[in-house]
Structures are given as structure tokens and as C-alpha cells.
Design an enzyme around this catalytic site. Structure first.
Site, PDB file in Angstrom:
ATOM      1  N   HIS A 176       0.823  -1.209   0.000  1.00  0.00           N
ATOM      2  CA  HIS A 176       0.000   0.000   0.000  1.00  0.00           C
ATOM      3  C   HIS A 176       0.859   1.261   0.000  1.00  0.00           C
ATOM      4  O   HIS A 176       0.572   2.231  -0.677  1.00  0.00           O
ATOM      5  CB  HIS A 176      -0.946  -0.003   1.207  1.00  0.00           C
ATOM      6  N   CYS A 177       1.942   1.226   0.757  1.00  0.00           N
ATOM      7  CA  CYS A 177       2.826   2.396   0.873  1.00  0.00           C
ATOM      8  C   CYS A 177       3.398   2.841  -0.465  1.00  0.00           C
ATOM      9  O   CYS A 177       3.569   4.037  -0.704  1.00  0.00           O
ATOM     10  CB  CYS A 177       3.999   2.096   1.806  1.00  0.00           C
ATOM     11  N   ILE A 178       3.730   1.877  -1.329  1.00  0.00           N
ATOM     12  CA  ILE A 178       4.395   2.235  -2.584  1.00  0.00           C
ATOM     13  C   ILE A 178       3.417   2.459  -3.735  1.00  0.00           C
ATOM     14  O   ILE A 178       3.840   2.687  -4.864  1.00  0.00           O
ATOM     15  CB  ILE A 178       5.458   1.185  -2.977  1.00  0.00           C
TER      16      ILE A 178
END
Length: 187
Positions: A176-178
Site C-alpha cells: 500500500h505504501c508504494i
């Protein structure tokens, strides 16, 4: 909208922020009408490569009223107490329509440590896409399959595909972060 105090109110990140300013900005930019302020994130997220408590490692709203919550089942892990307190926190919260959340726990993988100490590997850090879910995998078939089954249950009709997220987590992030999507206001 879920946020953590240790991220949004971090003076190094947002030197003039307070809750009111953050909530106004979230309403203006993405149409948020209800903000839930988590007190903190996972333990290792406060290390050198961490984000100081990003919410996408801890919890997400899978659908209206349904909250996926990271759960550390091993009492020896420092996040065991953290996730227990976050569960108690969410049991007192309501969604934007005023209803209590149905909390679905997403247990952490069985692996507890790497060369730097306790890990914060979390299946909550996944990405929902058209027709599917891209899930974090940690090379632990039993844990990875258990998480995929839970994700499939809260995202019915979507195919869950697991990818090895260990290299991303080693640098303080996850799937999700990237993949920071940009939702349309009112979507």
C-alpha cells in the site's frame, strides 16, 4: 478516514498542524467527513526506516462499517500490547454514519524477528484494485494463506494475489505504501 497522531501531528512532518487544521485539509483535498485519530502505529515503524506510525500498517476500512485490524498474537512481541490497545480503541469508535465497526483481525505472520529485531510485518498493508487485492506475502505459506483467506472474505468477488513484500518492508513500507492512489473527491 483513519490517521495517526504520531504522523499527522509530527512537528518534523507538519510543523504547524493541529487536529483541526489536519481535518480541514483532509476534507478539502479528499472529502473526508469523519476522522478517527489513532494514538500510534506499530513499534518498529518508529525505527530508522519507519514512518513514525503510518496507519496503513495497522488498520483499514474494507467496506462501510468493516475494519481490518492488524493483530499480533504472540505475547512476546512488543506489538502484542499495541494491537490489543488499538482493538480496545476501535471498539469505542464509530464510522462516519455513527455505527460501531465490525472489527476483523488480520493476524501478523508467525515470523517475529529478523536481523534487526522484532518485525512489524502486516497484511493490512495491501492494495485493493479493480477485481482484485494485491496482498503482502512474507514467505510463510500458512500465515500468507490465512491472510489471503481473510482478505478474500472481506473483499468478496475480488481475486487475492500475494506478492513477496519482505524487500519493501525491510525499507519501512509495504504494498500500500508504494502505490499511493489518488481518490477523487466524492468517490
Amino acid at each position: 478516514m483513519l490517521v495517526t497522531e504520531t504522523v499527522q501531528l509530527d512537528p518534523g512532518r507538519n510543523p504547524h498542524a493541529d487536529r483541526a487544521r489536519v481535518e480541514v485539509e483532509l476534507a478539502r483535498t479528499i472529502g473526508a467527513t469523519h476522522v478517527i485519530w489513532l494514538p500510534r502505529g506499530l513499534t518498529r515503524d518508529y525505527d530508522e526506516f519507519g514512518t513514525r506510525g503510518h496507519v496503513d500498517m495497522v488498520a483499514t476500512i474494507a467496506s462501510p462499517g468493516v475494519l481490518l485490524l492488524h493483530s499480533q498474537e504472540d505475547p512476546a512481541h512488543p506489538d502484542h500490547a499495541v494491537t490489543a490497545s488499538l482493538r480496545a480503541f476501535f471498539e469505542r469508535q464509530q464510522d462516519a454514519t455513527g455505527r460501531a465497526f465490525e472489527i476483523v483481525e488480520l493476524p501478523a505472520p508467525a515470523e517475529l524477528r529478523d536481523e534487526r529485531g522484532f518485525v512489524d510485518h502486516s497484511y493490512v498493508n495491501h492494495l485493493v484494485v479493480n477485481g482484485g487485492v494485491i496482498a503482502c506475502g512474507f514467505g510463510q505459506p500458512a500465515s500468507d494463506e490465512r491472510a489471503a483467506a481473510i482478505l478474500a472474505s472481506v473483499y468478496p468477488g475480488r481475486r487475492v494475489v500475494t506478492v513477496d513484500a519482505r524487500p519493501i518492508f525491510a525499507r519501512g513500507g509495504g504494498i500500500h505504501c508504494i502505490t499511493q492512489q489518488q481518490p477523487a473527491v466524492g468517490a
